[in-house]
Design a protein around this motif. Structure first.
Motif, PDB file in Angstrom:
ATOM      1  N   VAL A  30       0.629  -1.213   0.084  1.00 12.46           N
ATOM      2  CA  VAL A  30      -0.098  -0.196  -0.082  1.00 12.46           C
ATOM      3  C   VAL A  30       0.736   1.125   0.054  1.00 12.46           C
ATOM      4  O   VAL A  30       0.201   2.321  -0.053  1.00 12.46           O
ATOM      5  CB  VAL A  30      -0.857  -0.104   1.173  1.00 12.46           C
ATOM      6  CG1 VAL A  30      -1.744  -1.061   1.024  1.00 12.46           C
ATOM      7  CG2 VAL A  30      -0.259   0.252   2.557  1.00 12.46           C
ATOM      8  N   SER A  31       2.115   1.189  -0.103  1.00 17.88           N
ATOM      9  CA  SER A  31       3.021   2.391  -0.004  1.00 17.88           C
ATOM     10  C   SER A  31       3.087   3.125  -1.312  1.00 17.88           C
ATOM     11  O   SER A  31       3.386   2.216  -2.406  1.00 17.88           O
ATOM     12  CB  SER A  31       4.620   1.928   0.347  1.00 17.88           C
ATOM     13  OG  SER A  31       4.317   1.401   1.747  1.00 17.88           O
ATOM     14  N   PRO A  32       3.048   4.566  -1.389  1.00 14.43           N
ATOM     15  CA  PRO A  32       3.172   5.116  -2.524  1.00 14.43           C
ATOM     16  C   PRO A  32       4.549   5.434  -2.678  1.00 14.43           C
ATOM     17  O   PRO A  32       5.575   4.815  -2.078  1.00 14.43           O
ATOM     18  CB  PRO A  32       2.642   6.395  -2.217  1.00 14.43           C
ATOM     19  CG  PRO A  32       2.795   6.666  -0.899  1.00 14.43           C
ATOM     20  CD  PRO A  32       3.062   5.365  -0.064  1.00 14.43           C
ATOM     21  N   ALA A  33       5.089   5.894  -4.110  1.00 16.51           N
ATOM     22  CA  ALA A  33       6.307   6.219  -4.253  1.00 16.51           C
ATOM     23  C   ALA A  33       6.822   7.286  -3.511  1.00 16.51           C
ATOM     24  O   ALA A  33       6.187   7.986  -2.566  1.00 16.51           O
ATOM     25  CB  ALA A  33       6.455   6.786  -5.784  1.00 16.51           C
ATOM     26  N   PRO A  34       8.245   7.160  -2.862  1.00 11.91           N
ATOM     27  CA  PRO A  34       9.192   6.337  -3.431  1.00 11.91           C
ATOM     28  C   PRO A  34       9.432   5.010  -2.929  1.00 11.91           C
ATOM     29  O   PRO A  34      10.389   4.526  -3.265  1.00 11.91           O
ATOM     30  CB  PRO A  34      10.265   7.311  -3.111  1.00 11.91           C
ATOM     31  CG  PRO A  34      10.100   7.845  -1.775  1.00 11.91           C
ATOM     32  CD  PRO A  34       8.651   8.210  -1.878  1.00 11.91           C
ATOM     33  N   TRP A  35       8.514   4.522  -2.191  1.00  6.44           N
ATOM     34  CA  TRP A  35       8.569   3.200  -1.606  1.00  6.44           C
ATOM     35  C   TRP A  35       7.869   2.296  -2.442  1.00  6.44           C
ATOM     36  O   TRP A  35       7.398   0.921  -1.989  1.00  6.44           O
ATOM     37  CB  TRP A  35       7.852   3.003  -0.191  1.00  6.44           C
ATOM     38  CG  TRP A  35       8.449   4.302   0.689  1.00  6.44           C
ATOM     39  CD1 TRP A  35       9.671   4.279   1.534  1.00  6.44           C
ATOM     40  CD2 TRP A  35       7.839   5.636   0.925  1.00  6.44           C
ATOM     41  NE1 TRP A  35       9.880   5.527   1.926  1.00  6.44           N
ATOM     42  CE2 TRP A  35       8.929   6.198   1.693  1.00  6.44           C
ATOM     43  CE3 TRP A  35       6.760   6.186   0.621  1.00  6.44           C
ATOM     44  CZ2 TRP A  35       8.552   7.332   2.213  1.00  6.44           C
ATOM     45  CZ3 TRP A  35       6.490   7.388   1.245  1.00  6.44           C
ATOM     46  CH2 TRP A  35       7.644   8.155   1.820  1.00  6.44           C
ATOM     47  N   GLY A  39       3.732   1.648 -10.598  1.00 12.66           N
ATOM     48  CA  GLY A  39       2.712   2.528 -10.379  1.00 12.66           C
ATOM     49  C   GLY A  39       1.641   1.766  -9.364  1.00 12.66           C
ATOM     50  O   GLY A  39       0.691   2.458  -8.881  1.00 12.66           O
ATOM     51  N   SER A  40       2.024   0.600  -9.076  1.00 17.36           N
ATOM     52  CA  SER A  40       0.753  -0.120  -8.123  1.00 17.36           C
ATOM     53  C   SER A  40       1.706   0.326  -6.602  1.00 17.36           C
ATOM     54  O   SER A  40       2.581   0.559  -6.421  1.00 17.36           O
ATOM     55  CB  SER A  40       0.995  -1.813  -8.114  1.00 17.36           C
ATOM     56  OG  SER A  40       2.080  -2.186  -8.240  1.00 17.36           O
ATOM     57  N   GLY A  41       0.777  -0.302  -5.571  1.00 14.95           N
ATOM     58  CA  GLY A  41       1.359   0.066  -4.398  1.00 14.95           C
ATOM     59  C   GLY A  41       2.662  -0.543  -3.907  1.00 14.95           C
ATOM     60  O   GLY A  41       2.632  -1.754  -4.315  1.00 14.95           O
ATOM     61  N   GLY A  42       3.384  -0.061  -3.162  1.00 11.45           N
ATOM     62  CA  GLY A  42       4.806  -0.796  -2.881  1.00 11.45           C
ATOM     63  C   GLY A  42       4.394  -1.475  -1.582  1.00 11.45           C
ATOM     64  O   GLY A  42       3.917  -1.368  -0.535  1.00 11.45           O
ATOM     65  N   LEU A  43       5.327  -2.719  -1.374  1.00  6.37           N
ATOM     66  CA  LEU A  43       5.306  -3.661  -0.206  1.00  6.37           C
ATOM     67  C   LEU A  43       6.331  -3.448   0.663  1.00  6.37           C
ATOM     68  O   LEU A  43       7.204  -4.175   0.887  1.00  6.37           O
ATOM     69  CB  LEU A  43       5.265  -4.988  -0.646  1.00  6.37           C
ATOM     70  CG  LEU A  43       4.787  -5.993   0.602  1.00  6.37           C
ATOM     71  CD1 LEU A  43       3.423  -5.954   1.195  1.00  6.37           C
ATOM     72  CD2 LEU A  43       5.139  -7.572   0.100  1.00  6.37           C
ATOM     73  N   ASN A  44       6.439  -2.096   0.884  1.00  4.26           N
ATOM     74  CA  ASN A  44       7.563  -1.719   1.840  1.00  4.26           C
ATOM     75  C   ASN A  44       7.385  -2.312   3.198  1.00  4.26           C
ATOM     76  O   ASN A  44       6.473  -2.111   4.061  1.00  4.26           O
ATOM     77  CB  ASN A  44       7.844  -0.138   1.825  1.00  4.26           C
ATOM     78  CG  ASN A  44       8.850   0.145   3.252  1.00  4.26           C
ATOM     79  OD1 ASN A  44      10.038  -0.475   3.414  1.00  4.26           O
ATOM     80  ND2 ASN A  44       8.538   1.141   3.954  1.00  4.26           N
ATOM     81  N   LEU A  45       8.359  -2.993   3.800  1.00  2.00           N
ATOM     82  CA  LEU A  45       8.356  -3.915   5.056  1.00  2.00           C
ATOM     83  C   LEU A  45       9.179  -3.088   6.102  1.00  2.00           C
ATOM     84  O   LEU A  45       9.213  -3.491   7.212  1.00  2.00           O
ATOM     85  CB  LEU A  45       8.748  -5.100   5.005  1.00  2.00           C
ATOM     86  CG  LEU A  45       7.721  -5.934   4.067  1.00  2.00           C
ATOM     87  CD1 LEU A  45       8.280  -7.395   3.767  1.00  2.00           C
ATOM     88  CD2 LEU A  45       6.327  -6.024   4.337  1.00  2.00           C
ATOM     89  N   GLY A  46      10.061  -2.143   5.761  1.00  2.00           N
ATOM     90  CA  GLY A  46      11.029  -1.473   6.525  1.00  2.00           C
ATOM     91  C   GLY A  46      10.535  -0.185   7.317  1.00  2.00           C
ATOM     92  O   GLY A  46       9.970   0.562   6.779  1.00  2.00           O
TER      93      GLY A  46
END
Length: 263
Positions: A30-35, A39-46
């Motif tokens: 669900v993370s936007p850029a830059p994470w 174009g889709s949501g980013g799976l940033n776990l940090g």
């Protein structure tokens, strides 16, 4: 347990019966850029990469859903400390408000069924370890300092202390920056290669480099463990987070993970 073959953002790996393991990618969250690298949501776990704690919590929940179990993460400090997690940690990480960290460490080990272990990376080497017979699993975060300090050896020591047999241990070295892309000063390359010769590399530009994944494979081989390697370079692969790629662009990025659990 979830079937990772059907889920976006997951690179599944086989570490034997009774073990569920995969590497996440930059997509499926669900993370936007830059994470996010697409174009889709980013799976940033940090955490601590400027993304909101609320979004990271959602992404970690999504990773846990993919695993079918709560996932514990440590605060990684580029060292060689190993934390062993058990029933108490499983209870805490399964709670509605799971802790942000299991503590400062760069390796986690557990013999607890249904407790996931996660290792966060964005160029460093994620290592997944399992002895299906002894019913013990572990993860390690091996950056340059971790390779030098032998974090993989310390993780193996902890597995063996729990009954693992190195001849039976299965290991996967996950996506990381490759030796063709990881440019370093010549003095740094010489220092690391003096301790772990397999890390010596030359980049595609002909400059000094380090091949940390090969170094980790060599360290595991020295313990009698034949490791599989995921041949994906974080710097080259747009579906993966890369700290070096983001830094070159003057921005930040997220963290993907290697995740493992006994089932």
């Amino acid at each position: 347990m979830s079937d990772t073959r059907t889920l976006a953002g997951v690179h599944p790996v086989d570490l034997g019966d009774g073990v569920h393991a995969f590497f996440t990618t930059a997509t499926g969250g669900v993370s936007p850029a830059p994470w996010s690298t697409s174009g889709s949501g980013g799976l940033n776990l940090g955490l601590n990469v400027s993304d909101s704690a609320e979004r990271v919590a959602v992404n970690r929940s999504l990773a846990a859903e993919r695993l079918g179990a709560p996932v514990a993460f440590a605060t990684q400090v580029h060292g060689d400390r190993v934390l062993e997690l058990g029933p108490a940690e499983r209870t805490r990480w399964a709670a509605r408000r799971a802790p942000a960290s299991a503590g400062e460490a760069d390796a986690l080990v557990t013999a607890e069924r249904g407790l996931g272990l996660g290792v966060l990376v964005a160029d460093c080497v994620p290592v997944l370890l399992a002895d299906p017979g002894a019913r013990v699993v572990g993860v390690a975060h091996a950056g340059r300092n971790g390779v030098l300090s032998g974090v993989v050896h310390r993780a193996m020591d902890a597995l063996v202390a729990r009954g693992a047999d190195p001849a039976r241990v299965r290991a996967v070295v996950g996506p990381a920056v490759c030796g063709r892309c990881y440019e370093v000063p010549a003095t740094m390359r010489d220092e690391v290669a003096a301790a772990v010769p397999a890390t010596f590399a030359t980049t595609r530009e002909g400059t000094p480099g380090l091949d940390l994944p090969s170094g980790v494979v060599a360290q595991l081989a020295a313990r009698g463990v034949e490791a599989m390697r995921v041949e994906r370079c974080t710097l080259e692969d747009p579906d993966l987070f890369s700290h070096r790629r983001a830094s070159a662009a003057g921005t930040t990025t997220g963290r993907q993970a290697g995740i493992i659990a006994l089932i």
